[in-house]
Scaffold this motif. Structure first.
Motif, PDB file in Angstrom:
ATOM      1  N   GLN A   1     -21.186 -13.484 -37.138  1.00 43.72           N
ATOM      2  CA  GLN A   1     -23.451 -13.179 -36.857  1.00 43.72           C
ATOM      3  C   GLN A   1     -23.145 -12.722 -35.712  1.00 43.72           C
ATOM      4  N   THR A   2     -24.485 -11.628 -35.067  1.00 41.66           N
ATOM      5  CA  THR A   2     -24.093 -11.558 -34.037  1.00 41.66           C
ATOM      6  C   THR A   2     -25.691 -11.727 -34.044  1.00 41.66           C
ATOM      7  N   PHE A   3     -26.962 -11.382 -32.672  1.00 41.98           N
ATOM      8  CA  PHE A   3     -27.942 -11.524 -32.813  1.00 41.98           C
ATOM      9  C   PHE A   3     -28.886 -10.803 -31.272  1.00 41.98           C
ATOM     10  N   GLU A   4     -28.807  -9.276 -32.337  1.00 37.73           N
ATOM     11  CA  GLU A   4     -29.323  -7.771 -31.861  1.00 37.73           C
ATOM     12  C   GLU A   4     -30.682  -8.346 -30.834  1.00 37.73           C
ATOM     13  N   MET A   5     -30.685  -8.158 -29.855  1.00 43.24           N
ATOM     14  CA  MET A   5     -32.349  -8.480 -29.132  1.00 43.24           C
ATOM     15  C   MET A   5     -32.288  -7.298 -28.003  1.00 43.24           C
ATOM     16  N   ASP A   6     -33.206  -7.251 -27.135  1.00 45.30           N
ATOM     17  CA  ASP A   6     -32.692  -6.772 -26.189  1.00 45.30           C
ATOM     18  C   ASP A   6     -32.631  -6.777 -24.534  1.00 45.30           C
ATOM     19  N   LYS A   7     -31.025  -5.894 -24.600  1.00 44.53           N
ATOM     20  CA  LYS A   7     -30.187  -6.402 -23.324  1.00 44.53           C
ATOM     21  C   LYS A   7     -31.217  -6.264 -22.412  1.00 44.53           C
ATOM     22  N   ARG A   8     -32.368  -6.049 -21.893  1.00 47.42           N
ATOM     23  CA  ARG A   8     -32.833  -5.979 -20.585  1.00 47.42           C
ATOM     24  C   ARG A   8     -33.254  -7.165 -20.310  1.00 47.42           C
ATOM     25  N   TRP A   9     -32.882  -7.938 -21.514  1.00 42.95           N
ATOM     26  CA  TRP A   9     -33.714  -9.917 -21.092  1.00 42.95           C
ATOM     27  C   TRP A   9     -32.723  -9.994 -21.562  1.00 42.95           C
ATOM     28  N   SER A  10     -32.105 -11.494 -20.710  1.00 40.45           N
ATOM     29  CA  SER A  10     -31.582 -13.007 -21.122  1.00 40.45           C
ATOM     30  C   SER A  10     -32.254 -13.990 -20.997  1.00 40.45           C
ATOM     31  N   LEU A  11     -31.722 -14.376 -22.517  1.00 41.25           N
ATOM     32  CA  LEU A  11     -32.078 -15.735 -22.502  1.00 41.25           C
ATOM     33  C   LEU A  11     -31.625 -16.977 -21.678  1.00 41.25           C
ATOM     34  N   CYS A  12     -32.599 -17.842 -21.019  1.00 39.54           N
ATOM     35  CA  CYS A  12     -31.554 -18.810 -20.028  1.00 39.54           C
ATOM     36  C   CYS A  12     -32.535 -19.900 -20.034  1.00 39.54           C
ATOM     37  N   ARG A  13     -31.909 -21.167 -19.475  1.00 40.60           N
ATOM     38  CA  ARG A  13     -31.546 -22.664 -19.453  1.00 40.60           C
ATOM     39  C   ARG A  13     -33.475 -22.140 -18.401  1.00 40.60           C
ATOM     40  N   ARG A  14     -34.375 -23.120 -19.155  1.00 43.01           N
ATOM     41  CA  ARG A  14     -35.416 -23.375 -18.161  1.00 43.01           C
ATOM     42  C   ARG A  14     -34.974 -23.232 -16.935  1.00 43.01           C
TER      43      ARG A  14
END
Length: 445
Positions: free
Chosen positions: A238-251
């Motif tokens: 499974q993958t999570f498709e999100m806008d790759k112009r963003w990165s999910l990062c630690r605070r």
């Protein structure tokens, strides 16, 4: 949004705050979804091919962090229609695998695009989309409870009274003034506070405003979190498709000191690259910005603090492009000032009133000093001897009327280890080694 059937309690991402995925920016399905003009996207494609020589449709899409289908394919169609690119053939089926190269006209247009901005890479996020997501993200900030605070500060010796002051300040998510004598752990406290929030935030690679590009993502500050979900019940990945112009990062936790100036609190424009670097407070959005050693900056403290008045009150900041255009951007971080100076000598009452939490981090009492010494010895692998600390207090601190500082145990143990290494003996809290350390360290304190 998370795939159907995704359960937070499974948390295959190993996220500290999996509910943040509820506000994840979805992958654009069309040019309109990107919020960007065709001209800007075409320029990015031209500059990529100018440097790469040739590239497949997929390679162009990956460089821009946008999907080929529905988005980049239309950009390439536009470039082909304008006779800016040629097809060079390729392997596989479909235009996504076809190689493209610039025509002579395309190279001319690419060079012209480079005179406007040398930026090549992920497509920017429009400022409107950024502002909307940051506003939603603010609502996802977790509450820090008493147990969370105790756990986060467990490696430090912090009194219950100080804990009770820090807790509400941290949960306010606004501003905090830490003051007191040097060497008592104000910076360590602030850094621990930044870690206790936990969780993740979305950070764009860059922003767009009036066709100008502002670089936000900073590898020194932002730590990406992989978004791969593992496998479902049928063994399919499974993958999570999100806008790759963003990165999910630690605070993020941004720490600045004497290098801070008024200029670094606004957009930093490079005449050579012709794009902007975001200021500290934008990179810190969703986390913490620590102004360390406040009052030691080259700029006057009053001027520096006046710069924060509007952001502290309105939770928004205003930045200025080199064209003179001003725009609004969220100011969403815990702002912490740390100083060894008396706050009343630095700023006036009007500004101090705007900072709701002003907490003094004072000298440790003797009991706390002993506990700090014990922890430092344990970390250094040196046996702790309480009688040695009694000797230290009675023969050095009291006769000289010296104040105890939280940093003294660390510094003294370091000097003891240096002396023991020189003598080629095991480090210990012996009278000889302790005296030698105190004679070179405490003499001017």
């Amino acid at each position: 949004m998370p795939p159907a059937g995704y359960a937070y309690e499974d948390n295959p991402f190993k996220l500290e705050n999996p509910s943040v995925l509820d506000i994840a920016p979805g992958e654009p399905k069309s040019l309109e979804d990107t919020g960007l003009r065709m001209g800007l996207l075409a320029d990015l494609g031209l500059k990529f091919l100018y440097y790469a020589g040739t590239g497949t449709g997929v390679a162009i899409a990956e460089s821009m962090c946008l999907p080929w289908s529905g988005v980049v394919e239309h950009v390439v169609d536009f470039l082909a229609a304008e006779k800016l690119v040629d097809l060079r053939g390729g392997k596989g089926f479909g235009r996504a695998s076809v190689e493209f190269a610039l025509t002579e006209k395309g190279r001319e247009y690419a060079r012209d695009a480079l005179t406007r901005s040398t930026y090549v890479g992920p497509a920017p996020v429009p400022i409107e989309q950024y502002n909307a997501l940051i506003s939603s993200q603010t609502e996802e900030t977790p509450v820090v409870g008493q147990e969370d605070l105790v756990a986060a500060l467990g490696h430090l010796t912090v009194s219950a009274e100080l804990m009770d002051k820090l807790g509400p300040a941290v949960n306010s998510g606004r501003s905090l003034f830490l003051y007191g004598p040097p060497g008592n752990g104000k910076t360590s406290l602030a850094e621990a506070i930044s870690h206790m929030f936990g969780g993740e935030v979305f950070v764009p690679h860059c922003l767009e405003i009036d066709n100008q590009i502002i670089k936000v993502f900073d590898r020194i500050i932002h730590t990406p979190v992989p978004l791969e979900m593992g496998r479902d019940a049928n063994g399919r990945r499974q993958t999570f498709e999100m806008d790759k112009r963003w990165s999910l990062c630690r605070r993020p936790a941004v720490v600045v000191g004497g290098e801070l100036t008024l200029e670094t609190l606004d957009l930093i424009y490079s005449e050579s690259t012709r794009f902007y670097e975001a200021p500290f407070q934008v990179k810190a959005n969703g986390g913490m910005l620590l102004i360390d050693d406040f009052g030691r900056q080259k700029v006057h403290p009053t001027d520096l603090l006046n710069r924060w008045i509007v952001p502290l009150e309105k939770r928004v900041d205003f930045l200025t492009l080199h064209t003179g255009k001003k725009f609004e951007i969220p100011f969403d971080q815990l702002l912490v000032f740390s100083t060894n100076l008396d706050p009343k000598e630095l700023v006036d009452e009007a500004f101090l009133r705007r900072i709701k939490y002003k907490i003094e981090v004072g000298n440790p009492d003797e009991e706390s000093y002993r506990e700090i010494f014990r922890r430092v010895c344990e970390a250094a692998g040196i046996p702790y001897v309480d009688q040695a600390i009694t000797y230290l207090v009675e023969h050095y601190y009291k006769p000289r009327s010296m104040e105890m500082r939280s940093c003294h145990p660390r510094d003294l143990v370091s000097l003891i280890r240096d002396a023991a290494r020189y003598r080629q003996i095991p480090p210990a809290l012996s009278k000889d080694l302790l005296d030698q350390a105190c004679e070179v360290f405490l003499v001017n304190l």
